[in-house]
Motif scaffolding. Structure first.
Motif, PDB file in Angstrom:
ATOM      1  N   MET A   1       0.818  -1.207   0.000  1.00  0.00           N
ATOM      2  CA  MET A   1       0.000   0.000   0.000  1.00  0.00           C
ATOM      3  C   MET A   1       0.853   1.259   0.000  1.00  0.00           C
ATOM      4  N   GLU A   2       1.958   1.241   0.742  1.00  0.00           N
ATOM      5  CA  GLU A   2       2.831   2.407   0.759  1.00  0.00           C
ATOM      6  C   GLU A   2       3.450   2.651  -0.610  1.00  0.00           C
ATOM      7  N   PHE A   3       3.839   1.578  -1.282  1.00  0.00           N
ATOM      8  CA  PHE A   3       4.420   1.736  -2.612  1.00  0.00           C
ATOM      9  C   PHE A   3       3.394   2.290  -3.594  1.00  0.00           C
ATOM     10  N   LEU A   4       2.205   1.716  -3.615  1.00  0.00           N
ATOM     11  CA  LEU A   4       1.170   2.155  -4.554  1.00  0.00           C
ATOM     12  C   LEU A   4       0.759   3.607  -4.295  1.00  0.00           C
ATOM     13  N   ALA A   5       0.645   3.968  -3.036  1.00  0.00           N
ATOM     14  CA  ALA A   5       0.223   5.330  -2.698  1.00  0.00           C
ATOM     15  C   ALA A   5       1.297   6.355  -3.022  1.00  0.00           C
ATOM     16  N   GLY A   6       2.562   5.936  -2.969  1.00  0.00           N
ATOM     17  CA  GLY A   6       3.645   6.893  -3.151  1.00  0.00           C
ATOM     18  C   GLY A   6       4.301   6.885  -4.507  1.00  0.00           C
ATOM     19  N   SER A   7       3.912   5.944  -5.379  1.00  0.00           N
ATOM     20  CA  SER A   7       4.558   5.844  -6.681  1.00  0.00           C
ATOM     21  C   SER A   7       3.775   6.599  -7.750  1.00  0.00           C
ATOM     22  N   PRO A   8       4.449   7.483  -8.508  1.00  0.00           N
ATOM     23  CA  PRO A   8       3.755   8.190  -9.592  1.00  0.00           C
ATOM     24  C   PRO A   8       3.643   7.347 -10.851  1.00  0.00           C
ATOM     25  N   ALA A   9       4.310   6.201 -10.887  1.00  0.00           N
ATOM     26  CA  ALA A   9       4.323   5.362 -12.088  1.00  0.00           C
ATOM     27  C   ALA A   9       2.979   4.675 -12.288  1.00  0.00           C
ATOM     28  N   SER A  10       2.672   4.365 -13.534  1.00  0.00           N
ATOM     29  CA  SER A  10       1.477   3.588 -13.854  1.00  0.00           C
ATOM     30  C   SER A  10       1.917   2.292 -14.532  1.00  0.00           C
ATOM     31  N   PHE A  11       1.068   1.278 -14.442  1.00  0.00           N
ATOM     32  CA  PHE A  11       1.413  -0.047 -14.929  1.00  0.00           C
ATOM     33  C   PHE A  11       0.290  -0.612 -15.789  1.00  0.00           C
ATOM     34  N   ASP A  12       0.678  -1.419 -16.753  1.00  0.00           N
ATOM     35  CA  ASP A  12      -0.306  -2.081 -17.609  1.00  0.00           C
ATOM     36  C   ASP A  12      -0.836  -3.358 -16.970  1.00  0.00           C
ATOM     37  N   VAL A  13      -0.032  -3.947 -16.112  1.00  0.00           N
ATOM     38  CA  VAL A  13      -0.415  -5.175 -15.413  1.00  0.00           C
ATOM     39  C   VAL A  13       0.068  -5.080 -13.975  1.00  0.00           C
ATOM     40  N   VAL A  14      -0.812  -5.412 -13.038  1.00  0.00           N
ATOM     41  CA  VAL A  14      -0.425  -5.606 -11.640  1.00  0.00           C
ATOM     42  C   VAL A  14      -0.810  -7.025 -11.264  1.00  0.00           C
ATOM     43  N   LEU A  15       0.130  -7.759 -10.727  1.00  0.00           N
ATOM     44  CA  LEU A  15      -0.163  -9.139 -10.350  1.00  0.00           C
ATOM     45  C   LEU A  15       0.327  -9.428  -8.942  1.00  0.00           C
ATOM     46  N   SER A  16      -0.264 -10.444  -8.339  1.00  0.00           N
ATOM     47  CA  SER A  16       0.108 -10.873  -6.999  1.00  0.00           C
ATOM     48  C   SER A  16      -0.185 -12.363  -6.913  1.00  0.00           C
ATOM     49  N   ILE A  17       0.847 -13.168  -6.702  1.00  0.00           N
ATOM     50  CA  ILE A  17       0.709 -14.620  -6.653  1.00  0.00           C
ATOM     51  C   ILE A  17       0.993 -15.071  -5.227  1.00  0.00           C
ATOM     52  N   PHE A  18      -0.073 -15.405  -4.511  1.00  0.00           N
ATOM     53  CA  PHE A  18       0.020 -15.725  -3.087  1.00  0.00           C
ATOM     54  C   PHE A  18       0.742 -14.599  -2.345  1.00  0.00           C
ATOM     55  N   GLY A  19       0.411 -13.376  -2.735  1.00  0.00           N
ATOM     56  CA  GLY A  19       1.088 -12.202  -2.201  1.00  0.00           C
ATOM     57  C   GLY A  19       0.185 -11.354  -1.326  1.00  0.00           C
ATOM     58  N   PRO A  20       0.461 -10.050  -1.226  1.00  0.00           N
ATOM     59  CA  PRO A  20      -0.212  -9.192  -0.260  1.00  0.00           C
ATOM     60  C   PRO A  20      -1.689  -8.941  -0.527  1.00  0.00           C
ATOM     61  N   VAL A  21      -2.195  -9.269  -1.701  1.00  0.00           N
ATOM     62  CA  VAL A  21      -3.643  -9.135  -1.905  1.00  0.00           C
ATOM     63  C   VAL A  21      -4.397  -9.996  -0.897  1.00  0.00           C
ATOM     64  N   TRP A  22      -3.813 -11.090  -0.522  1.00  0.00           N
ATOM     65  CA  TRP A  22      -4.423 -12.002   0.441  1.00  0.00           C
ATOM     66  C   TRP A  22      -4.292 -11.499   1.877  1.00  0.00           C
ATOM     67  N   PHE A  23      -3.373 -10.569   2.108  1.00  0.00           N
ATOM     68  CA  PHE A  23      -3.033 -10.168   3.470  1.00  0.00           C
ATOM     69  C   PHE A  23      -3.183  -8.670   3.716  1.00  0.00           C
ATOM     70  N   THR A  24      -3.961  -7.999   2.881  1.00  0.00           N
ATOM     71  CA  THR A  24      -4.126  -6.557   2.994  1.00  0.00           C
ATOM     72  C   THR A  24      -5.607  -6.209   2.878  1.00  0.00           C
ATOM     73  N   ASN A  25      -6.049  -5.273   3.659  1.00  0.00           N
ATOM     74  CA  ASN A  25      -7.451  -4.864   3.651  1.00  0.00           C
ATOM     75  C   ASN A  25      -7.866  -4.456   2.235  1.00  0.00           C
ATOM     76  N   PRO A  26      -8.779  -5.202   1.599  1.00  0.00           N
ATOM     77  CA  PRO A  26      -9.117  -4.899   0.200  1.00  0.00           C
ATOM     78  C   PRO A  26      -9.803  -3.554   0.011  1.00  0.00           C
ATOM     79  N   SER A  27     -10.475  -3.045   1.044  1.00  0.00           N
ATOM     80  CA  SER A  27     -11.142  -1.752   0.896  1.00  0.00           C
ATOM     81  C   SER A  27     -10.133  -0.623   0.695  1.00  0.00           C
ATOM     82  N   ILE A  28      -8.898  -0.842   1.135  1.00  0.00           N
ATOM     83  CA  ILE A  28      -7.829   0.140   0.945  1.00  0.00           C
ATOM     84  C   ILE A  28      -6.975  -0.226  -0.268  1.00  0.00           C
TER      85      ILE A  28
END
Length: 214
Positions: A105-132
């Motif tokens: 979340m800190e990286f996404l909130a602080g990065s000005p870069a944009s991406f064509d693909v964001v992926l997470s394989i057994f990663g923080p999507v499972w361990f981070t509040n999805p509403s944020i």
């Protein structure tokens, strides 16, 4: 946050490095499931050459390294500092591939870069509040960009979800395929699709694979 990073450092210390060659004889490959040589490959992302790809919770970088060999411009982040060291030691000579130590979340909130693909394989999507997290992911994607993640399916109905503990200081958000699709739609994603990949022979638990677009 320090407690969370420490928990993932402990987890990383016990992980076995990915083998150098898979069953097909390849030295790089993408694996969405918890089983070796099983499930779909990178083709579900479409052509990746020239696209900017961000992996949340990249670990030692094995999946992202494969996309970089296909011509993607790749950035991998992981909260555990030792994972970056291992990733750079193994894959540091691949062009267009970089690794950083950061909380998702800190990286996404602080990065000005944009991406064509964001992926997470057994990663923080499972361990981070999805509403944020989900709005932050959406904001980081280019128009028509793709968000793809995988983890184990939700536990049996009636079990607590937002209080399950993977390790001290780490909470798991455990949702069904239908619930993830609804959460993604609520966060402004389109074309949300969630499915269970059945395990191979001898496996007991499948893999939840979720895709959506901005």
């Amino acid at each position: 946050m320090e407690a969370v990073a420490a928990a993932w450092e402990r987890y990383a210390a016990g992980r076995t490095p990915r083998r150098p060659i898979n069953a097909a004889g390849a030295s790089t490959w993408l694996n969405w499931t918890q089983y070796p040589d099983h499930g779909p490959d990178e083709s579900l992302l479409g052509a990746v050459r020239g696209r900017r790809v961000l992996e949340l919770g990249c670990g030692t970088g094995c999946n992202l390294a494969h996309l970089a060999t296909l011509g993607a411009e790749c950035v991998g982040i992981d909260i555990a500092p030792s994972q970056r060291v291992k990733a750079e030691a193994r894959w540091g000579d691949i062009p267009g591939l970089s690794f950083r130590t950061a909380e998702a979340m800190e990286f996404l909130a602080g990065s000005p870069a944009s991406f064509d693909v964001v992926l997470s394989i057994f990663g923080p999507v499972w361990f981070t509040n999805p509403s944020i997290l989900l709005p932050l992911v959406r904001d980081s994607l280019t128009a028509g960009g793709m968000f793809v993640f995988s983890h184990k399916p939700a536990m049996a109905p009636g079990r607590p979800r937002a209080s399950l503990r993977e390790a001290r200081a780490v909470t798991r958000w455990d949702y069904s395929a239908e619930e993830w699709a609804e959460l993604l739609a609520s966060a402004g994603f389109t074309c949300a699709k969630a499915e269970i990949i059945e395990p191979p022979a001898g496996g007991r638990v499948g893999t939840l694979l979720v895709r959506a677009e901005r």
